[in-house]
Design an enzyme around this catalytic site. Structure first.
Site, short mmCIF file in Angstrom:
data_model
loop_
_atom_site.label_atom_id
_atom_site.label_comp_id
_atom_site.label_asym_id
_atom_site.label_seq_id
_atom_site.Cartn_x
_atom_site.Cartn_y
_atom_site.Cartn_z
CD GLU A 1 6.28 -13.17 59.20
OE1 GLU A 1 6.33 -12.32 58.39
OE2 GLU A 1 6.72 -12.84 59.94
CB CYS B 1 11.77 -17.13 57.89
SG CYS B 1 13.03 -17.76 59.49
CG HIS C 1 9.81 -14.44 62.38
ND1 HIS C 1 9.69 -14.35 60.79
CD2 HIS C 1 10.45 -15.51 62.26
CE1 HIS C 1 10.82 -14.16 60.51
NE2 HIS C 1 11.09 -15.27 60.97
N1 PCA Z 1 14.86 -17.12 61.58
C1 PCA Z 1 15.79 -16.61 60.66
C2 PCA Z 1 16.52 -18.05 59.74
C3 PCA Z 1 15.75 -19.33 60.75
C4 PCA Z 1 15.81 -18.88 62.26
O1 PCA Z 1 15.07 -19.52 62.84
C5 PCA Z 1 15.04 -16.02 59.61
O2 PCA Z 1 13.82 -15.94 60.31
O3 PCA Z 1 14.80 -15.76 58.61
#
Ligand code: PCA
Length: 222
Positions: A79, A145, A171
């Site tokens: 990100e 996240c 991610h």
């Molecule tokens: N993914 C979610 C919240 C917790 C996770 O593992 C997200 O992408 O915000």
């Protein structure tokens, strides 16, 4: 010197979360000559960043990489930015909080966004060179996240450590096992879809590479 790695516990309709599994797996491992401290954060808007703040205080990490599951994404996404928005987008957190169109920090002078301070382009290039499908992502969404990326960067800036401690968010996609399990509840046997996935070990390797590239970038830059 330590490398702080966080993942998240399962949430929503996911029985597993590879990010938390990798945080547990890498905890205590040596990567780039430093010790990884791995920690699983709660998927709770009210608690995750308090735990992160405590981890920053307890371990004084050299690099911070937070990770989470992004089901449906086709590879690893690093990100670029966390925005000042909390919106559960229909997926309540694990304490049933359902923020909608809220600011994470409501003060008038709170920044609209914080950039990740990991070398995101270098990390993605290194992952691709290692044969790991990856890309830079320009949105971490508005759930936990994004929240931990924004809040942790804000915290580091408030502590005057923003420039010294590279921090960012990665991610991760589903695992093959997770995707297969989920497809059993769907219409895969009638020609429906199955979520994209990467094996957990490859995802773990992506996290190790992220630390290695960041640590070496930090050494070269200083
Ligand atoms: N993914 C979610 C919240 C917790 C996770 O593992 C997200 O992408 O915000």
């Amino acid at each position: 010197m330590t490398l702080l790695l966080t993942g998240y516990e399962p949430f929503g309709d996911h029985d597993r979360n590879p990010s938390g599994e990798i945080a547990r797996k890498l905890d205590g491992e040596t990567v780039a000559d430093r010790e990884v401290v791995g920690h699983v954060l709660p998927v709770e808007f009210d608690r995750a960043s308090d735990e992160m703040e405590a981890l920053l205080g307890d371990h004084d990490p050299e690099v911070v990489v937070a990770t989470g599951l992004a089901a449906g994404r086709t590879g690893v996404s690093v990100e670029r930015v966390g925005i000042n928005v909390a919106d559960c987008a229909g997926v309540p957190d694990n304490a049933d909080a359902e923020p909608r169109n809220e600011r994470i920090r409501g003060e008038g002078d709170a920044p609209a966004a914080y950039f990740a301070t990991l070398p995101v382009v270098e990390v993605v290039s290194a992952l691709l060179e290692s044969g790991i499908p990856a890309r830079v992502s320009n949105t971490a969404g508005t759930h936990l996240c994004n929240n931990i990326l924004y809040r942790t960067r804000a915290q580091l800036e408030a502590d005057d450590r923003g420039a010294d401690v590279p921090m960012g968010f990665v991610h991760l996609p589903m695992t093959p096992e997770g995707a297969a399990e989920k497809a059993q509840d769907g219409e895969a046997t009638s020609g429906g879809g199955v979520e994209p996935s990467l094996p957990l070990e490859l995802q773990a390797e992506a996290v190790r590479r992220t630390f290695e590239v960041t640590a070496s970038d930090r050494e070269t830059g200083s």
